[in-house]
Write an enzyme that holds these catalytic residues in place. Structure first.
Site, PDB file in Angstrom:
ATOM      1  N   GLY A 176       2.437   0.335   8.030  1.00 10.45           N
ATOM      2  CA  GLY A 176       3.349  -0.676   8.568  1.00 10.45           C
ATOM      3  C   GLY A 176       4.661  -0.150   9.123  1.00 10.45           C
ATOM      4  NE  ARG A 217      -3.155  -6.966  11.024  1.00  9.33           N
ATOM      5  CZ  ARG A 217      -2.991  -6.923   9.705  1.00  9.33           C
ATOM      6  NH1 ARG A 217      -3.211  -8.000   8.987  1.00  9.33           N
ATOM      7  NH2 ARG A 217      -2.634  -5.810   9.113  1.00  9.33           N
ATOM      8  CE  LYS A 233       5.524   2.909  -6.789  1.00 10.75           C
ATOM      9  NZ  LYS A 233       4.755   1.813  -7.401  1.00 10.75           N
ATOM     10  N   GLY A 237      -4.377   0.200   4.492  1.00 13.05           N
ATOM     11  CA  GLY A 237      -5.207   0.676   3.373  1.00 13.05           C
ATOM     12  C   GLY A 237      -6.471   1.347   3.846  1.00 13.05           C
TER      13      GLY A 237
END
Length: 401
Positions: free
Chosen positions: A358, A36, A208, A381
């Site tokens: 990820g 990053r 999920k 996200g």
């Protein structure tokens, strides 16, 4: 979405506040994976090469009590950044006050300064007050007063409304612009979702259904096919009346899965076979089954026929967005299909291929095919929120061209 970029700003002699994403792993005071930091270098270099004074803001981890602060200082990041830039980086160990203001006043053109972890502002006098993550209006105003212009290059936090992104941008008397990373994310994800070259295929994995309902719903209107893998596939199995044994199923989402199946028609592509195991363990006994899964067995990866079927759907695609693994990626024996899909995406040279999340990102890096893909998203996200068709506050706050 025409947003101002760093190249549109006057930089010479300006105090350039920059929101970067330096939320990196630190162990014993040493930065682990510095991806990053490296990703932010082009924008930082552009600013200092054009005579700007780069004042960097980033969060690191979550701070909920005073005891969290020492282990989440950005000092090790300043040291790594200094090595990467091959020049001194001034680290200011506070987030407000005279020490910070004086350090900024003493900067010369081309200097770089890193402010302490913005989340230090979430705890004041031992109280969890969330000044940064709650976008405290006074904090945003104060930070904005420290600079002349603002560059947001932290796509990873663009789905959050924090003082260090939205707060600074809305209070900045000068312009707020996107850095190169942010610009790239807006371009690739935006074009993929809103203006894709077809056929457009989305690959969605992960455990999920509840995490991806918004994404599936939005993409059903936009994609030509949606491939479903990972644990979420078995909630769809249950919705279709296929036996799932001990596989992961979100019982409270079976009705939602039924509605999605009804709406999707033949757009949704589910696994046709699965690698099932007798326990949730890398060394479990396994077998490949088609159709119903017996009690006492759980699906932990999709099977070889599913991989071939998915490749078949992907082979003519012109735009591919992939988010989430096909199996339990952290267990090597159940990571095979995720790696297979990653490898195959690397062969689609005529397609725009975008990977986010990820495990999907880890898979393409492990395979060494990252450079064969068009874009690897830096925000998990944030990219999900974007794929859901929702506005990202961090992007909305950047000035329009």
């Amino acid at each position: 979405m025409a947003k101002l970029t760093v190249e549109d700003l006057p930089l010479e002699g300006k105090k350039v506040l920059m929101r970067v994403d330096f939320n990196v792993p630190i162990k014993d005071g040493v930065v682990g994976d510095d991806n990053r930091i490296v990703a932010a270098l082009p924008t930082i270099k552009y600013v200092i090469d054009h005579g700007g004074r780069a004042i960097l803001f980033s969060h690191l981890g979550r701070i909920k009590k005073e005891e969290d602060k020492p282990g989440l200082s950005l000092r090790p990041v300043a040291e790594r950044l200094s090595n990467l830039l091959n020049k001194p980086v001034t680290f200011v160990p506070v987030t407000e006050g005279k020490q910070l203001e004086d350090a900024i006043d003493n900067m010369k053109n081309g200097d770089v300064l890193l402010v302490q972890n913005t989340r230090y502002e979430d705890v004041k006098d031992g109280e969890y007050v969330k000044r940064e993550s709650g976008n405290d209006p006074e904090l945003g105003k104060y930070w904005a007063s420290l600079g002349d212009v603002f560059v947001n290059d932290a796509f990873g936090t663009a789905h959050r409304k924090h003082a260090s992104n939205v707060g600074i941008a809305t209070n900045m008397p000068g312009k707020a612009a996107a850095g190169y990373l942010m610009e790239k994310e807006i371009k690739f994800l935006g074009d993929a979702v809103d203006n894709p070259e077809r056929p457009f295929v989305a690959i969605l994995g992960g455990a999920k259904v509840s995490d991806k309902i918004g994404v599936i719903d939005n993409l059903l209107d936009k994609a030509d096919k949606i491939i479903i893998g990972g644990g979420m596939a078995y909630t769809f199995y249950a919705a279709k009346g296929i036996k799932v044994g001990n596989s992961l199923v979100e019982k409270d989402k079976i009705d939602v899965a039924k509605q999605i199946l009804d709406k999707a028609g033949d757009k949704l592509v589910l696994p046709i076979d699965n690698v099932v195991a007798d326990k949730f363990n890398n060394d479990a006994d396994t077998k490949v089954v088609e159709g119903d899964i017996d009690d006492g067995w759980m699906a932990l990866d999709i099977g070889p026929k599913s991989v071939e079927e998915f490749k078949n759907v992907l082979k003519d695609a012109k735009t591919v967005v992939w988010n989430g693994p096909m199996g339990v990626f952290e267990m090597p024996n159940f990571a095979k299909s995720t790696l297979e899909i990653g490898k195959f995406l690397g062969t689609l040279t005529d397609a725009t291929t975008i990977v986010g999340g990820g495990d999907s990102t880890a898979a393409v890096k492990e395979l060494g095919v990252a450079d064969k893909l068009t874009h690897i998203s830096t925000g998990g996200g944030a990219s999900l929120t974007y794929l859901e068709g929702n506005e990202l506050p961090g992007i909305a706050a950047i000035s329009d061209k």
